[in-house]
Design a protein around this motif. Sequence first.
Motif, PDB file in Angstrom:
ATOM      1  N   GLY A 105      -0.153  -3.076   8.378  1.00 14.34           N
ATOM      2  CA  GLY A 105      -1.470  -2.760   8.898  1.00 14.34           C
ATOM      3  C   GLY A 105      -2.423  -3.928   8.730  1.00 14.34           C
ATOM      4  N   TYR A 106      -3.224  -4.174   9.757  1.00  9.74           N
ATOM      5  CA  TYR A 106      -4.182  -5.278   9.697  1.00  9.74           C
ATOM      6  C   TYR A 106      -5.360  -4.963  10.603  1.00  9.74           C
ATOM      7  CZ  TYR A 106      -2.722  -6.718  14.355  1.00  9.74           C
ATOM      8  OH  TYR A 106      -2.485  -6.746  15.698  1.00  9.74           O
ATOM      9  N   THR A 107      -6.373  -5.785  10.517  1.00  5.22           N
ATOM     10  CA  THR A 107      -7.495  -5.679  11.444  1.00  5.22           C
ATOM     11  C   THR A 107      -8.027  -7.075  11.730  1.00  5.22           C
ATOM     12  OG1 THR A 107      -9.626  -4.598  11.865  1.00  5.22           O
ATOM     13  CG2 THR A 107      -9.231  -5.399   9.629  1.00  5.22           C
ATOM     14  N   ARG A 108      -8.685  -7.234  12.838  1.00  6.65           N
ATOM     15  CA  ARG A 108      -9.363  -8.492  13.127  1.00  6.65           C
ATOM     16  C   ARG A 108     -10.767  -8.449  12.522  1.00  6.65           C
ATOM     17  NH1 ARG A 108      -7.213 -11.895  17.103  1.00  6.65           N
ATOM     18  NH2 ARG A 108      -5.243 -11.101  17.951  1.00  6.65           N
ATOM     19  N   GLY A 109     -11.287  -9.626  12.226  1.00  4.09           N
ATOM     20  CA  GLY A 109     -12.634  -9.677  11.648  1.00  4.09           C
ATOM     21  C   GLY A 109     -12.635  -9.202  10.208  1.00  4.09           C
ATOM     22  N   VAL A 110     -13.658  -8.440   9.831  1.00  5.60           N
ATOM     23  CA  VAL A 110     -13.800  -7.985   8.442  1.00  5.60           C
ATOM     24  C   VAL A 110     -12.600  -7.131   8.062  1.00  5.60           C
ATOM     25  CG1 VAL A 110     -15.189  -6.630   6.839  1.00  5.60           C
ATOM     26  CG2 VAL A 110     -16.315  -8.082   8.532  1.00  5.60           C
ATOM     27  N   VAL A 160      -3.049  -8.784   5.106  1.00  8.87           N
ATOM     28  CA  VAL A 160      -2.440  -7.598   5.713  1.00  8.87           C
ATOM     29  C   VAL A 160      -1.951  -6.649   4.628  1.00  8.87           C
ATOM     30  CG1 VAL A 160      -1.701  -8.937   7.721  1.00  8.87           C
ATOM     31  CG2 VAL A 160      -0.073  -8.521   5.857  1.00  8.87           C
ATOM     32  N   MET A 161      -1.746  -5.384   5.012  1.00  7.80           N
ATOM     33  CA  MET A 161      -1.206  -4.367   4.125  1.00  7.80           C
ATOM     34  C   MET A 161       0.201  -4.008   4.588  1.00  7.80           C
ATOM     35  SD  MET A 161      -3.939  -4.184   2.373  1.00  7.80           S
ATOM     36  CE  MET A 161      -3.418  -2.934   1.206  1.00  7.80           C
ATOM     37  N   VAL A 162       1.129  -3.889   3.636  1.00  2.27           N
ATOM     38  CA  VAL A 162       2.506  -3.513   3.945  1.00  2.27           C
ATOM     39  C   VAL A 162       2.789  -2.142   3.339  1.00  2.27           C
ATOM     40  CG1 VAL A 162       4.938  -4.114   3.684  1.00  2.27           C
ATOM     41  CG2 VAL A 162       3.241  -5.918   4.018  1.00  2.27           C
ATOM     42  N   GLY A 163       3.210  -1.207   4.159  1.00  7.31           N
ATOM     43  CA  GLY A 163       3.436   0.152   3.702  1.00  7.31           C
ATOM     44  C   GLY A 163       4.683   0.289   2.851  1.00  7.31           C
ATOM     45  N   THR A 164       4.560   1.011   1.729  1.00  7.03           N
ATOM     46  CA  THR A 164       5.698   1.245   0.837  1.00  7.03           C
ATOM     47  C   THR A 164       5.848   2.727   0.519  1.00  7.03           C
ATOM     48  OG1 THR A 164       4.366   0.965  -1.167  1.00  7.03           O
ATOM     49  CG2 THR A 164       5.382  -1.015  -0.245  1.00  7.03           C
ATOM     50  N   PRO A 204      -1.649   7.131  -4.697  1.00  3.62           N
ATOM     51  CA  PRO A 204      -2.312   5.876  -4.295  1.00  3.62           C
ATOM     52  C   PRO A 204      -2.147   4.790  -5.341  1.00  3.62           C
ATOM     53  CG  PRO A 204      -3.924   7.414  -5.169  1.00  3.62           C
ATOM     54  CD  PRO A 204      -2.612   8.149  -5.140  1.00  3.62           C
ATOM     55  N   VAL A 205      -2.459   3.563  -4.953  1.00  2.00           N
ATOM     56  CA  VAL A 205      -2.464   2.460  -5.913  1.00  2.00           C
ATOM     57  C   VAL A 205      -3.444   2.767  -7.039  1.00  2.00           C
ATOM     58  CG1 VAL A 205      -1.761   0.720  -4.252  1.00  2.00           C
ATOM     59  CG2 VAL A 205      -4.187   1.191  -4.557  1.00  2.00           C
ATOM     60  N   HIS A 206      -3.146   2.249  -8.219  1.00  2.00           N
ATOM     61  CA  HIS A 206      -3.919   2.430  -9.452  1.00  2.00           C
ATOM     62  C   HIS A 206      -3.686   3.797 -10.093  1.00  2.00           C
ATOM     63  CE1 HIS A 206      -7.001  -1.084  -9.157  1.00  2.00           C
ATOM     64  NE2 HIS A 206      -5.899  -1.371  -8.464  1.00  2.00           N
ATOM     65  N   ASN A 207      -2.901   4.666  -9.464  1.00  2.00           N
ATOM     66  CA  ASN A 207      -2.535   5.934 -10.091  1.00  2.00           C
ATOM     67  C   ASN A 207      -1.343   5.687 -11.015  1.00  2.00           C
ATOM     68  OD1 ASN A 207      -0.928   8.567 -10.293  1.00  2.00           O
ATOM     69  ND2 ASN A 207      -2.783   9.275  -9.284  1.00  2.00           N
ATOM     70  N   PRO A 208      -1.322   6.251 -12.229  1.00  2.00           N
ATOM     71  CA  PRO A 208      -0.221   5.977 -13.167  1.00  2.00           C
ATOM     72  C   PRO A 208       1.139   6.480 -12.699  1.00  2.00           C
ATOM     73  CG  PRO A 208      -1.678   7.687 -14.032  1.00  2.00           C
ATOM     74  CD  PRO A 208      -2.373   7.087 -12.854  1.00  2.00           C
ATOM     75  N   ASN A 209       1.168   7.335 -11.668  1.00  2.00           N
ATOM     76  CA  ASN A 209       2.420   7.854 -11.137  1.00  2.00           C
ATOM     77  C   ASN A 209       2.913   7.110  -9.897  1.00  2.00           C
ATOM     78  OD1 ASN A 209       2.859  10.491 -12.764  1.00  2.00           O
ATOM     79  ND2 ASN A 209       0.718  10.631 -12.109  1.00  2.00           N
ATOM     80  N   VAL A 210       2.194   6.101  -9.457  1.00  2.00           N
ATOM     81  CA  VAL A 210       2.539   5.457  -8.193  1.00  2.00           C
ATOM     82  C   VAL A 210       3.912   4.781  -8.273  1.00  2.00           C
ATOM     83  CG1 VAL A 210       1.405   3.247  -8.752  1.00  2.00           C
ATOM     84  CG2 VAL A 210       1.665   3.952  -6.351  1.00  2.00           C
ATOM     85  N   VAL A 211       4.667   4.900  -7.182  1.00  2.00           N
ATOM     86  CA  VAL A 211       5.962   4.229  -7.041  1.00  2.00           C
ATOM     87  C   VAL A 211       5.959   3.495  -5.709  1.00  2.00           C
ATOM     88  CG1 VAL A 211       8.458   4.508  -6.843  1.00  2.00           C
ATOM     89  CG2 VAL A 211       7.170   5.960  -8.417  1.00  2.00           C
ATOM     90  N   PHE A 212       6.343   2.226  -5.737  1.00  2.00           N
ATOM     91  CA  PHE A 212       6.390   1.416  -4.522  1.00  2.00           C
ATOM     92  C   PHE A 212       7.838   1.290  -4.047  1.00  2.00           C
ATOM     93  CE2 PHE A 212       2.688  -0.036  -6.941  1.00  2.00           C
ATOM     94  CZ  PHE A 212       1.691   0.084  -5.982  1.00  2.00           C
ATOM     95  N   MET A 238       0.857  -1.184   0.000  1.00  2.00           N
ATOM     96  CA  MET A 238       0.000   0.000   0.000  1.00  2.00           C
ATOM     97  C   MET A 238       0.896   1.238   0.000  1.00  2.00           C
ATOM     98  SD  MET A 238      -2.970   1.248  -0.236  1.00  2.00           S
ATOM     99  CE  MET A 238      -3.984  -0.207  -0.018  1.00  2.00           C
ATOM    100  N   SER A 239       0.836   2.000  -1.080  1.00  2.00           N
ATOM    101  CA  SER A 239       1.744   3.136  -1.250  1.00  2.00           C
ATOM    102  C   SER A 239       1.436   4.282  -0.308  1.00  2.00           C
ATOM    103  CB  SER A 239       1.684   3.629  -2.697  1.00  2.00           C
ATOM    104  OG  SER A 239       0.363   4.025  -3.035  1.00  2.00           O
ATOM    105  N   THR A 240       0.224   4.364   0.203  1.00  2.00           N
ATOM    106  CA  THR A 240      -0.149   5.464   1.099  1.00  2.00           C
ATOM    107  C   THR A 240      -0.016   5.097   2.576  1.00  2.00           C
ATOM    108  OG1 THR A 240      -2.451   4.767   0.817  1.00  2.00           O
ATOM    109  CG2 THR A 240      -1.686   6.598  -0.549  1.00  2.00           C
ATOM    110  N   LEU A 241       0.508   3.892   2.840  1.00  2.00           N
ATOM    111  CA  LEU A 241       0.781   3.465   4.215  1.00  2.00           C
ATOM    112  C   LEU A 241       2.267   3.654   4.486  1.00  2.00           C
ATOM    113  CD1 LEU A 241      -0.532   2.066   6.729  1.00  2.00           C
ATOM    114  CD2 LEU A 241       0.176  -0.113   5.717  1.00  2.00           C
TER     115      LEU A 241
END
Length: 391
Positions: A172-177, A344-348, A355-363, A163-166
């Motif tokens: 990051g994670y959560t329990r349940g949903v 889970v989400m890993v911050g990059t 954000p993801v799906h933006n043509p300028n995103v860099v991880f 996740m580029s914005t993390l």
Amino acid sequence: MIEKIVDIAKRIEEEIIQNRRTLHQMPELGLDLPKTTAFVREQLTQMGYDVADCGPGGLVVVAGQGEKTFLLRADMDALPGEELADVPYRSQTENAHLCGHDMHTAQLLGAARILKEIEAELPGRVKLMFQPAEETVEGAKSMIEHGLLENPKVDAAFAMHVMSTLERGTVGYTRGVASAAMDTFFIEIKGKATHGSMPDKGVDPLQIAAHLYLMITSLAAREASMFDNIVCTIGEMGGGTAPNIVPDTAVLRGTIRSFDKAVRDRFVERINALVENVPMSFAAKGEIKWIPTPSIVNDDGVVDVAEKALAEVFSAENVINTGTPLTGSEDFSYVAARVPAMFVMVGTGGPDEYPVHNPNVVFDESNLAKSAAGLVAVAVSWLQGEAPAAQ
């Protein structure tokens, strides 16, 4: 064991990064990933794995022996569209890895390398799932239909998503949903074509589409409680071929995102009613098709294990229970609906990144090796535990 896993990951970091950059330059779409799968198959074969096909574009390998089997997953497909980020390893095709699936594939290849080095010490089996078509929510379902969760039978599963914005280096994670359900709809309105100067001789499906657009996108504003947490978006709408022709048909395509099944079912019912009745009131006909994708629900048992394992790899202060599910959707949910699982989400990057799906995103690649180690650490920790094998 985890210390050894991390040491191996550090040693092969450059290999993981190079694999990621190779994959980044040849993005492919959907279930048809010939170059990507050929590259992944070659890497896995060189490591000593027997690579099995699992549906169109899907690959599976297994490390270790034992009664219990833990699944690790990476998706491999990209998105249509030009990459605009100024990086030396830019896409060489008309597609782009704007969601980071090249990162996921490289991480899992790194995990495969680590698992081969410690295979004799594994307390069970680790199955690696290289998946196509996550973006079209076809891949996981297809692999399950082709036996992914059998031979050997999978007992639990785990997946990471960049996740580029993390904040980089955090998990990051959560329990349940853990993610929203996504119900994608395809609406076709069948009217009657006529010359633009004689609208009375036909039935205008574009006019009906305009009414439906406003009515459907207004549902969440006027028929949802502020506690319902639902979003309805129509992202595609059109019809016609010329300015002076009333066309035969018009189309609308969109999604609803939700977290509660009762809310989800109510809105599906309401949209179905609108598609049936609004065109009818104009002497036209409406048809709707749905592609449902459920929420991921993180299993407490897998979360308990993963929290500790990831803390050893990323450090405890960087493993964060956000308490907030992902508003996007993920077809890993089809796996999580069948076996205990965690996503889970890993911050990059950070909050100010594209954000993801933006043509300028860099991880950021600096945590690729840690992510590979994290995948293996979670699998090994779960297999070392007391969790029962699937019945």
